[in-house]
Design a protein around this motif. Sequence first.
Motif, PDB file in Angstrom:
ATOM      1  N   LEU A   4       0.481  -1.140   0.060  1.00 21.13           N
ATOM      2  CA  LEU A   4      -0.020   0.362   0.007  1.00 21.13           C
ATOM      3  C   LEU A   4       0.774   1.592  -0.487  1.00 21.13           C
ATOM      4  O   LEU A   4      -0.074   2.606   0.341  1.00 21.13           O
ATOM      5  CB  LEU A   4      -0.733   0.225   1.372  1.00 21.13           C
ATOM      6  N   GLY A   5       2.553   0.545   0.084  1.00 21.79           N
ATOM      7  CA  GLY A   5       2.848   2.361  -0.190  1.00 21.79           C
ATOM      8  C   GLY A   5       4.427   2.009  -0.100  1.00 21.79           C
ATOM      9  O   GLY A   5       4.866   0.837  -0.284  1.00 21.79           O
ATOM     10  N   SER A  17       4.251   7.049   2.631  1.00 25.41           N
ATOM     11  CA  SER A  17       3.524   7.548   2.236  1.00 25.41           C
ATOM     12  C   SER A  17       2.825   7.000   2.316  1.00 25.41           C
ATOM     13  O   SER A  17       2.348   6.552   3.440  1.00 25.41           O
ATOM     14  CB  SER A  17       4.189   6.726   0.612  1.00 25.41           C
ATOM     15  N   GLU A  18       1.047   7.595   2.026  1.00 27.08           N
ATOM     16  CA  GLU A  18      -0.153   7.336   2.898  1.00 27.08           C
ATOM     17  C   GLU A  18      -0.297   6.416   2.226  1.00 27.08           C
ATOM     18  O   GLU A  18      -0.256   5.362   1.151  1.00 27.08           O
ATOM     19  CB  GLU A  18      -0.900   8.085   2.254  1.00 27.08           C
ATOM     20  N   PRO A  19      -0.929   5.438   3.110  1.00 26.04           N
ATOM     21  CA  PRO A  19      -1.359   4.241   2.845  1.00 26.04           C
ATOM     22  C   PRO A  19      -2.414   4.284   2.006  1.00 26.04           C
ATOM     23  O   PRO A  19      -3.471   5.167   1.920  1.00 26.04           O
ATOM     24  CB  PRO A  19      -2.569   3.432   3.862  1.00 26.04           C
ATOM     25  N   GLN A  20      -2.144   3.886   1.034  1.00 28.28           N
ATOM     26  CA  GLN A  20      -3.676   3.366  -0.589  1.00 28.28           C
ATOM     27  C   GLN A  20      -3.421   2.831  -1.444  1.00 28.28           C
ATOM     28  O   GLN A  20      -1.816   1.747  -2.189  1.00 28.28           O
ATOM     29  CB  GLN A  20      -3.138   5.250  -1.548  1.00 28.28           C
ATOM     30  N   VAL A  21      -4.199   2.330  -1.969  1.00 29.60           N
ATOM     31  CA  VAL A  21      -3.862   1.150  -3.677  1.00 29.60           C
ATOM     32  C   VAL A  21      -3.442   1.678  -4.898  1.00 29.60           C
ATOM     33  O   VAL A  21      -4.005   2.280  -5.441  1.00 29.60           O
ATOM     34  CB  VAL A  21      -5.301   0.292  -3.847  1.00 29.60           C
ATOM     35  N   TYR A  75       0.100   3.788  -5.863  1.00 27.34           N
ATOM     36  CA  TYR A  75       1.062   4.676  -5.704  1.00 27.34           C
ATOM     37  C   TYR A  75       1.524   4.838  -6.821  1.00 27.34           C
ATOM     38  O   TYR A  75       2.403   3.800  -7.290  1.00 27.34           O
ATOM     39  CB  TYR A  75       1.474   4.234  -4.060  1.00 27.34           C
ATOM     40  N   LYS A  92       2.253   3.843 -10.670  1.00 24.97           N
ATOM     41  CA  LYS A  92       0.930   3.727 -10.361  1.00 24.97           C
ATOM     42  C   LYS A  92      -0.094   2.934 -10.569  1.00 24.97           C
ATOM     43  O   LYS A  92      -0.862   2.102  -9.633  1.00 24.97           O
ATOM     44  CB  LYS A  92       0.113   5.148 -10.283  1.00 24.97           C
ATOM     45  N   TYR A 125      -1.440  -1.382  -8.717  1.00 26.95           N
ATOM     46  CA  TYR A 125      -2.562  -0.907  -8.630  1.00 26.95           C
ATOM     47  C   TYR A 125      -2.300  -2.998  -8.823  1.00 26.95           C
ATOM     48  O   TYR A 125      -3.880  -3.115  -8.047  1.00 26.95           O
ATOM     49  CB  TYR A 125      -3.306  -0.882 -10.180  1.00 26.95           C
TER      50      TYR A 125
END
Length: 242
Positions: free
Chosen positions: A57-58, A71-75, A77, A123, A127
């Motif tokens: 996630l980052g 980094s901010e956790p996200q699907v 990045y 990015k 994914y």
Amino acid sequence: MGCIGPATPGFLITLIAAALLGLVSFCVPYFEPIFFLKAAIPVVGTDLRGIITFGTLGYCLKFPNETTFCSEPQVGYKLGELIVIENRHQPVGEQVTYTNERADVNQLLDNNLPFEIPGEVVKWITYVLVLHLVAFALATLSASFGLLAHIQEIPLVCCSTLISGFAATVAMLAFIFDIVLFALTKKRIDKTPGGRAEMGIAIWLTLVGFLMLFFSGCFYVFGRCCISSSGGGRRDPEKGRH
């Protein structure tokens, strides 16, 4: 016999697989020691090198002054985001200063091609790491059915085995993607002047989770054959009347 039943071996193996895939799904930036790839990158304007680790996630950056940015956790990045780091070594009483650093994929790979690698491409590639989250969710669901199978064995064991198969397929695809993406990235970084990279444990945890899910059906069969036949010393009451 207690809480041990024919479904226990299969339940335990799927539970462990779910736990391993959970660690991978929430590794960097949540659990920094677990990562897919670690690489050294140059710090802008200096001869020093920082350490970057990649997760599901980052990513996290650790600079020579022991400052760490995640980094901010996200699907999905991308690198190249502006990082503002407080200079913690300024004299007492002076104004706080900041240094702007940029983790750029072209810099990381020492890209000397006539075109740069867009951050959006990175990015979209990352994914695909969402497969780890999908495998974790399916493995957790399979373990839940395995637990309930201690109450209603046959139907729920079948459900657990079926879902384990789906989870194993997703985990296998995630592992293949990890090997291709991060092995190629490692090879490219190692070829850069002074570059070095190493594969992380997250890849191998994914492999172990896949193998456990793949063979979970065998553990259910083992429990059915061995624990049922030996558990509780069940005997036909008619045989004891002679």
